[in-house]
Design an enzyme around this catalytic site. Structure first.
Site, PDB file in Angstrom:
ATOM      1  N   ASP A 119      28.066 -56.503  19.031  1.00 40.29           N
ATOM      2  CA  ASP A 119      28.392 -55.556  18.064  1.00 40.29           C
ATOM      3  C   ASP A 119      27.609 -55.475  16.762  1.00 40.29           C
ATOM      4  O   ASP A 119      28.056 -55.025  15.720  1.00 40.29           O
ATOM      5  CB  ASP A 119      30.249 -55.762  17.468  1.00 40.29           C
ATOM      6  CG  ASP A 119      30.773 -54.391  16.723  1.00 40.29           C
ATOM      7  OD1 ASP A 119      30.392 -53.397  17.083  1.00 40.29           O
ATOM      8  OD2 ASP A 119      31.392 -55.007  15.765  1.00 40.29           O
ATOM      9  N   ASP A 144      23.558 -53.134  19.846  1.00 40.03           N
ATOM     10  CA  ASP A 144      24.754 -52.036  19.838  1.00 40.03           C
ATOM     11  C   ASP A 144      24.230 -51.053  19.662  1.00 40.03           C
ATOM     12  O   ASP A 144      23.299 -50.175  20.345  1.00 40.03           O
ATOM     13  CB  ASP A 144      25.905 -52.604  19.157  1.00 40.03           C
ATOM     14  CG  ASP A 144      27.349 -51.733  19.797  1.00 40.03           C
ATOM     15  OD1 ASP A 144      26.838 -51.039  20.403  1.00 40.03           O
ATOM     16  OD2 ASP A 144      28.103 -52.255  19.221  1.00 40.03           O
ATOM     17  N   ASP A 148      26.240 -46.396  13.735  1.00 37.75           N
ATOM     18  CA  ASP A 148      27.495 -46.173  14.013  1.00 37.75           C
ATOM     19  C   ASP A 148      28.215 -45.654  12.835  1.00 37.75           C
ATOM     20  O   ASP A 148      28.497 -46.311  11.881  1.00 37.75           O
ATOM     21  CB  ASP A 148      28.074 -47.205  14.667  1.00 37.75           C
ATOM     22  CG  ASP A 148      27.769 -47.461  16.107  1.00 37.75           C
ATOM     23  OD1 ASP A 148      26.826 -46.961  16.684  1.00 37.75           O
ATOM     24  OD2 ASP A 148      28.426 -48.206  16.981  1.00 37.75           O
ATOM     25  N   ARG A 199      23.420 -40.800  23.286  1.00 36.00           N
ATOM     26  CA  ARG A 199      24.311 -40.734  22.202  1.00 36.00           C
ATOM     27  C   ARG A 199      23.308 -40.355  20.916  1.00 36.00           C
ATOM     28  O   ARG A 199      22.927 -41.027  20.090  1.00 36.00           O
ATOM     29  CB  ARG A 199      24.909 -42.051  21.674  1.00 36.00           C
ATOM     30  CG  ARG A 199      25.824 -42.506  22.525  1.00 36.00           C
ATOM     31  CD  ARG A 199      26.426 -43.782  22.204  1.00 36.00           C
ATOM     32  NE  ARG A 199      27.438 -44.228  23.121  1.00 36.00           N
ATOM     33  CZ  ARG A 199      28.395 -45.477  23.249  1.00 36.00           C
ATOM     34  NH1 ARG A 199      28.025 -46.198  21.812  1.00 36.00           N
ATOM     35  NH2 ARG A 199      29.205 -45.591  23.880  1.00 36.00           N
TER      36      ARG A 199
END
Length: 335
Positions: A119, A144, A148, A199
């Site tokens: 994470d 990760d 984000d 992404r």
């Protein structure tokens, strides 16, 4: 070729405050605080970046040193901070920045590389953070995400950034159970996604405006719209490698709805190269938001070879001088 944005942001040190285009345009960072000088590459202690970021008062953080800061844990950034890397070359590694329950953050001209651990993101924005501008940063090779944005964090602009050597590049909205992420609003423009796998971004619930970005040689897809998201893709360049699918739609069920849904993408003026395939849902144009509902102007030019060339050299960390502080604005934060 049209005019690239932010022609005047380097005219003086604080000229970038409140100067972002898009959803993050109100971020003032540490505009109303003194200068804090980072004088050591140590992870913590007097004169360190961590020490400046944890302070509660507004600060405009600049660097008197160049080099690598190895972070042993997430570096939490408190509200009303500008982390301004102009004039030096600072690389953050080991862990990343965490923007948690904060507002008015500007992050400019830094490198992020080699973040390790479960994470661990380059820049993690959650929860409940808003009015954030990330500009001219280079990000690569984290375990990760690179950036984000989740858990009701909103009003964010990511501009002129360079992304490379990575898999799950940018996630907006983390889980279909987080229905409060319907508030998320993000602008991503003039960025270069250089061979990253997927992404660019992947979005749940939120509204995202993408314009004048260059994405090339992705590994799965370029942009993904998942549960209830609305993506307005405008004058971007998508250049496929082996994988040709530009837009992906993942169907998921929000916990307060009976039926599963994907998101929607509206494409306007995008340029698709080397066989890039733009699969659009027929309802996309009618159901996505339009940026003009939220902000009046943004600097846009047609997707072209000249724009592609500019984005390959003008994104990410730049070797530029630190602008001079305005007269009377050079107070030093006490150590």
């Amino acid at each position: 070729m049209g005019t690239l944005p932010y022609a005047d942001v380097d005219s003086s040190l604080r000229a970038i405050a409140g100067g972002a285009e898009g959803f993050g345009r109100f971020s003032v960072g540490g505009l109303h605080g003194p200068l804090y000088y980072v004088t050591t590459l140590a992870d913590d202690g007097p004169g360190s970046l961590r020490d400046g970021c944890r302070r509660k008062e507004p600060l405009w953080i600049v660097f008197e040193v160049s080099g690598t800061i190895h972070l042993s844990s997430y570096l939490n950034v408190s509200s009303y901070k500008t982390i301004d890397g102009r004039g030096q070359r600072i690389k953050l590694t080991g862990k990343g920045l965490r923007l948690k329950n904060c507002e008015h953050i500007i992050i400019c001209n830094l490198e992020f590389e080699g973040g390790r651990g479960h994470d661990i993101d380059g820049i993690q924005i959650k929860p409940n953070s808003r009015h954030i501008w990330i500009d001219r940063c280079s990000l690569r090779d984290y375990d990760d995400g690179l950036i984000d944005i989740t858990r009701q964090s909103t009003d964010i602009t990511v501009s002129r950034c360079y992304f490379a050597q990575h898999d799950k590049t940018m996630l907006i909205g983390a889980d279909p159970s987080h229905i409060d992420d319907r508030c998320i609003r993000v602008t991503i423009h003039h960025c270069f996604f250089d061979g990253t796998r997927q992404r660019h971004p992947r979005v749940r619930f939120g509204k995202v405006h993408l314009y004048n970005n260059y994405t090339q040689n992705w590994g799965i897809y370029a942009v993904c719209a998942s549960v209830e998201s609305q993506i307005y893709s405008q004058c971007n360049i998508f250049e496929a490698g082996q994988k040709k699918k530009t837009f992906e739609y993942y169907t998921e069920k929000a916990t307060d709805k009976e039926e599963a849904r994907s998101g929607l993408i509206r494409s306007e003026g995008d340029l698709f190269l080397n066989g890039a395939q733009a699969c659009l849902l027929t309802t996309g144009e009618e159901c996505t938001f339009h940026p003009s509902e939220f902000y009046p102007v943004w600097t846009l030019e047609a997707a072209s070879d000249s724009l592609k060339a500019v984005l390959q050299i003008c994104t990410g960390w730049q070797s530029i001088p630190r602008p001079a502080e305005e007269v009377g604005g050079g107070c030093r934060a006490p150590a």
